[in-house]
Design a protein around this motif. Sequence first.
Motif, mmCIF file in Angstrom:
data_model
loop_
_atom_site.group_PDB
_atom_site.id
_atom_site.type_symbol
_atom_site.label_atom_id
_atom_site.label_comp_id
_atom_site.label_asym_id
_atom_site.label_seq_id
_atom_site.Cartn_x
_atom_site.Cartn_y
_atom_site.Cartn_z
ATOM 1 N N LEU A 117 0.830 -1.199 0.000
ATOM 2 C CA LEU A 117 0.000 0.000 0.000
ATOM 3 C C LEU A 117 0.872 1.259 0.000
ATOM 4 O O LEU A 117 0.546 2.255 -0.649
ATOM 5 N N MET A 118 1.990 1.204 0.699
ATOM 6 C CA MET A 118 2.909 2.335 0.737
ATOM 7 C C MET A 118 3.451 2.641 -0.660
ATOM 8 O O MET A 118 3.482 3.793 -1.094
ATOM 9 N N VAL A 119 3.853 1.598 -1.390
ATOM 10 C CA VAL A 119 4.360 1.795 -2.750
ATOM 11 C C VAL A 119 3.246 2.291 -3.669
ATOM 12 O O VAL A 119 3.454 3.186 -4.491
ATOM 13 N N ALA A 120 2.060 1.713 -3.540
ATOM 14 C CA ALA A 120 0.941 2.112 -4.395
ATOM 15 C C ALA A 120 0.634 3.600 -4.260
ATOM 16 O O ALA A 120 0.293 4.273 -5.240
ATOM 17 N N LYS A 121 0.772 4.128 -3.059
ATOM 18 C CA LYS A 121 0.419 5.529 -2.821
ATOM 19 C C LYS A 121 1.606 6.482 -2.936
ATOM 20 O O LYS A 121 1.442 7.627 -3.333
ATOM 21 N N GLN A 122 2.798 6.008 -2.560
ATOM 22 C CA GLN A 122 3.925 6.929 -2.427
ATOM 23 C C GLN A 122 5.124 6.608 -3.321
ATOM 24 O O GLN A 122 6.047 7.414 -3.428
ATOM 25 N N GLY A 123 5.148 5.432 -3.916
ATOM 26 C CA GLY A 123 6.287 5.051 -4.736
ATOM 27 C C GLY A 123 6.454 5.961 -5.944
ATOM 28 O O GLY A 123 5.484 6.509 -6.470
ATOM 29 N N LYS A 124 7.692 6.119 -6.406
ATOM 30 C CA LYS A 124 7.966 6.939 -7.583
ATOM 31 C C LYS A 124 7.479 6.231 -8.836
ATOM 32 O O LYS A 124 7.702 5.037 -9.021
ATOM 33 N N LEU A 125 6.851 6.980 -9.710
ATOM 34 C CA LEU A 125 6.318 6.400 -10.934
ATOM 35 C C LEU A 125 7.439 5.831 -11.796
ATOM 36 O O LEU A 125 8.551 6.366 -11.837
ATOM 37 N N ASN A 126 7.111 4.726 -12.469
ATOM 38 C CA ASN A 126 8.033 4.030 -13.369
ATOM 39 C C ASN A 126 9.235 3.437 -12.636
ATOM 40 O O ASN A 126 10.253 3.132 -13.257
ATOM 41 N N GLU A 127 9.118 3.267 -11.325
ATOM 42 C CA GLU A 127 10.173 2.655 -10.532
ATOM 43 C C GLU A 127 9.713 1.293 -10.044
ATOM 44 O O GLU A 127 8.514 1.002 -9.968
ATOM 45 N N SER A 128 10.677 0.451 -9.705
ATOM 46 C CA SER A 128 10.374 -0.827 -9.065
ATOM 47 C C SER A 128 10.997 -0.852 -7.684
ATOM 48 O O SER A 128 12.017 -0.184 -7.428
ATOM 49 N N TYR A 129 10.376 -1.610 -6.776
ATOM 50 C CA TYR A 129 10.839 -1.725 -5.399
ATOM 51 C C TYR A 129 10.874 -3.198 -5.006
ATOM 52 O O TYR A 129 9.886 -3.922 -5.186
ATOM 53 N N ILE B 299 13.355 0.544 -0.737
ATOM 54 C CA ILE B 299 12.059 0.897 -0.158
ATOM 55 C C ILE B 299 12.225 1.427 1.267
ATOM 56 O O ILE B 299 11.476 2.293 1.718
ATOM 57 N N THR B 300 13.262 0.958 1.955
ATOM 58 C CA THR B 300 13.537 1.467 3.304
ATOM 59 C C THR B 300 14.013 2.914 3.249
ATOM 60 O O THR B 300 13.529 3.778 3.988
ATOM 61 N N GLN B 301 14.936 3.182 2.344
ATOM 62 C CA GLN B 301 15.510 4.525 2.255
ATOM 63 C C GLN B 301 14.526 5.543 1.693
ATOM 64 O O GLN B 301 14.461 6.682 2.163
ATOM 65 N N GLU B 302 13.739 5.150 0.679
ATOM 66 C CA GLU B 302 12.861 6.109 0.023
ATOM 67 C C GLU B 302 11.508 6.260 0.699
ATOM 68 O O GLU B 302 10.942 7.350 0.730
#
Length: 350
Positions: A233-245, A304-307
Amino acid sequence: MNIIVTGGAGFIGSAVVRHIIDNTEDNVLNIDKLTYAGNLDSLTGYSEHPRYQFAQIDVCDKTSLQCIFDNFKPDVVMHLAAESHVDRSISGPAEFINTNIIGTFTLLEVSREYLEKTSVPHFRFHHVSTDEVFGDLDGTSALFTEQTPYAPSSPYSASKASSDHLVRAWGRTYNLPVVITNCSNNYGPFHFPEKLIPLMILNAIAGKQLPIYGDGQQIRDWLFVEDHARALLMVAKQGKLNESYNIGGYNEMTNLEVVYSICEILNELVQTKPAGITDFKQLIHFITDRPGHDKRYAIDASKITQELGWKPSETFSTGLRKTIEWYLENQWWWTKVVDGSYKISNETIA
């Protein structure tokens, strides 16, 4: 937000649905075909929640998906629907090609067309994948990073690698706002009993053999499913577009070590053991290794920890104990899976 979760009746998908309902004010629409691994019993207590909806749809059914998108108007799509068992992909790869590749393509197209005709600010398409797309780390001390080249070994991992590439292509070619996550082996409550940890738990308490492929020295990184749901959910809402985690638990264990750990906890918690058993390790049985079995997977989750500030809250020992205790306390759930009656429950609820 309005969030579509595909595969929301599956193991990880249902954990995501429960996490969203319990921890946010978002609305969730669960899309699931209800194949053998889809189990609406995993969402008991949520079916009547005012922010939850369910639709029994195949992700390859474009017309039905278009209707869902038009009516629900999603802000986020979290795509978890997939065939996921390696053994099944070896004996019957066609379903994996259809669901994991064609289904992902169909969902991408529906999302693209939806955005072309609807103004949805900050829309996200979050594709949930696996570390198995990276292949094998045998003989190295390396970890999978987001830059690791793809080298899938099984029909399952090849189908997931294909779907990852499709998502990236739709992001680049059509400017679809996408993010991708690749996770390590999940475990926890509501896990379908074909997978290693629930299979060993249920076989042990039934006094059945605990089958281990080869010598049991295959290494996996284990991630508690509720930690994973939180990360997704964190990646879905806050992750950078076109990035993978990459999402991992920092818990590398051999399969044999995992089974030993299960037996030790069961020895402590189960007072009345099956006839003739004084130590559940007596049930361990080594069998012929499966074709193309990767030796080692291990995730570097530092990005994902750092970003985003995520890190797992469970160690393997704490998560495994919680998992075993859940199976011992929730016989109602797994007996319906073992005897197949959960399928009748699915039909009734759906």
